[in-house]
Design an enzyme around this catalytic site. Structure first.
Site, short mmCIF file in Angstrom:
data_model
loop_
_atom_site.label_atom_id
_atom_site.label_comp_id
_atom_site.label_asym_id
_atom_site.label_seq_id
_atom_site.Cartn_x
_atom_site.Cartn_y
_atom_site.Cartn_z
NE ARG A 139 -15.11 2.22 3.50
CZ ARG A 139 -14.46 2.11 2.35
NH1 ARG A 139 -13.42 1.32 2.23
NH2 ARG A 139 -14.84 2.81 1.29
CG ASN A 186 -17.17 7.54 -4.61
OD1 ASN A 186 -15.96 7.67 -4.45
ND2 ASN A 186 -17.99 8.57 -4.70
CB VAL A 187 -16.92 0.84 -2.91
CG1 VAL A 187 -15.60 0.63 -3.65
CG2 VAL A 187 -16.67 1.37 -1.51
CG ASP A 188 -20.97 5.87 -2.35
OD1 ASP A 188 -21.73 6.05 -3.32
OD2 ASP A 188 -20.09 6.70 -2.03
CG HIS A 247 -11.65 1.98 -7.31
ND1 HIS A 247 -11.20 3.15 -6.75
CD2 HIS A 247 -10.81 1.72 -8.36
CE1 HIS A 247 -10.14 3.60 -7.43
NE2 HIS A 247 -9.91 2.75 -8.42
CB CYS A 288 -17.72 -16.67 -4.86
SG CYS A 288 -17.16 -18.34 -4.46
CB CYS A 324 -20.31 -18.90 -2.51
SG CYS A 324 -20.79 -18.36 -4.16
N GLY A 352 -14.79 15.66 -6.95
CA GLY A 352 -14.51 15.14 -5.61
C GLY A 352 -13.47 14.04 -5.54
CG LEU A 362 -13.54 21.13 0.10
CD1 LEU A 362 -14.90 21.84 0.09
CD2 LEU A 362 -13.46 20.19 1.30
#
Ligand code: OAD
Length: 246
Positions: A67, A103-105, A120, A128, A147, A187, A214
């Site tokens: 990802r 979102n983690v993006d 999230h 670490c 680390c 979204g 959507l």
């Protein structure tokens, strides 16, 4: 009277926006629960829980490495760009935008948003488990990595909130929701708590609510306004309408 009804047309409007995977779908990053979504192809219990990481760290690292590589190649779309513009224009008018994302993006940041709260976690960071330091991490991650803060080995994990873990920044998020004049959800399927509960909380505080998605989400009935279509179309249109009223 809902609070936004008083504030639109005036300055210092506070907008709380919650985004989910749908805003990044047109940038080529998969959603989770759509028919061809990530959780239809991968089992979240094997990849997105602390127990899964303990059982098979290599498999979990491989999933997030895949990802992360996709994310590095992705680019923000018109919806991310519109929210970045809205943040600047609202600030010029004395208002504020609080952008909370599941979102983690990092597409909001790359579109130009200055203040993004990742409840999230973030895919391009490592955490670490020995010293709790969080570091930028753009390459593949594995058990042999060390680390950068404490030098310990075998203790790096993706900086992601997994199922069964507590989302980040909840105190700040609650506080910001309490200050909002308008709550907007973009979204997201509205099926993962605590984020899925924000709309009910906003209603309880008599904050106006709006959904851009959507399709109708699980919580669609709780929104004062709804607008359905791809985020790259609905979000720029909605932000222009807000800016015209300021
Ligand atoms: P979901 O996959 O549950 O929902 C994505 C939503 O986006 C759906 O309601 C779709 O209809 C909508 N959607 C799809 N394409 C769209 C487009 N082009 N424009 C607008 N909307 C679109 O994703 P989330 O609600 O973000 O957590 O999921 C919440 C959390 O569940 C994620 O953060 C993740 C996942 O498990 C963790 O990994 C911790």
């Amino acid at each position: 009277m809902p609070r936004a009804a008083r504030k639109v047309g005036n300055t210092n409007m506070n907008i709380f926006i919650l985004t989910g995977a749908g805003i990044s779908a047109e940038s080529g990053l998969g959603t989770f629960r759509d028919r061809d979504g990530l959780w239809a192809r991968f089992d979240p219990m094997k990849l997105a829980t602390p127990e899964a990481f303990q059982r098979d760290p290599d498999e979990v690292h491989a999933f997030y490495n895949f990802r992360r590589r996709n994310l590095i190649e992705a680019v923000p779309n018109a919806a991310h760009l519109a929210l970045a513009r809205l943040e600047i224009r609202l600030a010029e008018k004395g208002g504020a935008l609080f952008l909370c994302t599941q979102n983690v993006d990092d597409l909001h940041e790359r579109a130009g948003s200055h203040r993004v709260t990742h409840m999230h976690g973030e895919l391009r960071k490592a955490r670490c488990t020995n010293c709790a330091a969080v570091a930028v991490w753009d390459r593949d991650m594995g058990r042999s990595d060390i680390c950068p803060a404490c030098g310990a080995s075998k203790c790096l994990r993706p900086h992601i909130v997994w199922f069964g873990e507590i989302p980040l920044y909840m105190e700040e998020i609650d506080e910001q929701l309490g200050h909002a004049d308008l709550f907007v959800s973009i979204g997201t399927s509205g099926s993962v708590y605590p984020a899925a509960g924000f709309v009910a909380e906003a209603r309880r505080m008599r904050i106006r609510t709006c959904e851009l998605n959507l399709d109708p989400s699980d919580n669609a009935h709780l929104f004062d306004e709804t607008c359905y279509g791809p985020a790259s179309k609905t979000v720029p249109k909605w932000t222009e309408a807000i800016l015209e009223k300021l």
